[in-house]
Motif scaffolding. Structure first.
Motif: not given
Length: 151
Positions: A11-16, A99-103, A121-125
């Motif tokens: 799991f990683r924030p790919s878009r960010t 409202g949490d910035p991450w898990v 951040g960028i990809a909430k869903e």
């Protein structure tokens, strides 16, 4: 559970990550190009421009590092400057509240570990889906693992 992904899964924030790496590369190229085009700069000054661009790129590269890797034996949480390996039974709860910035992972020792690899951040869903998947994996594995690890 048949709807769980096969392990290992990352799991990683790919878009960010894409935005950070693209911006870092663009900044480095622009600063380096400017340094080479300014004829009045000495070699040392040009080098300082290039090193500044490289430093900015390195910072953005570091910010793009977070990920959470789940495998058969547990989870590896890679944050900006740290890495921590957890066994499945150590994870009591996976939280991503509004409202949490991450898990956040609530651990069996009573502490909480931020997992920056899942952030809305960028990809909430996508972050919500990833958090639910990690939660389901943790629940499924933690319930099963105590018997497996007592051999």
């Amino acid at each position: 559970m048949s709807d769980l992904p096969s392990l290992p899964v990352t799991f990683r924030p790919s878009r960010t990550r894409a935005v950070l790496l693209t911006a870092g590369l663009a900044i480095f190229v622009v600063i380096t190009t400017v340094a080479m085009l300014l004829e009045q700069l000495s070699a040392g000054e040009r080098l300082s421009f290039v090193l500044t661009g490289a430093l900015l790129f390195a910072v953005l590269l570091l910010l793009s590092r977070p990920k959470v890797v789940a495998d058969e034996s547990g989870v590896t949480v890679v944050n900006i400057t740290s890495r921590r390996r957890l066994e499945w039974p150590e994870i009591v709860q996976v939280n991503l509240r509004p409202g949490d910035p991450w898990v956040f992972l609530n651990l069996s020792d009573g502490t909480s570990l931020p997992a920056l690899g899942i952030q809305p951040g960028i990809a909430k869903e996508r972050a919500i889906t990833d958090a639910r998947t990690l939660r389901a994996l943790a629940e499924a594995r933690s319930a099963r693992d105590p018997e497996q690890h007592r051999d």
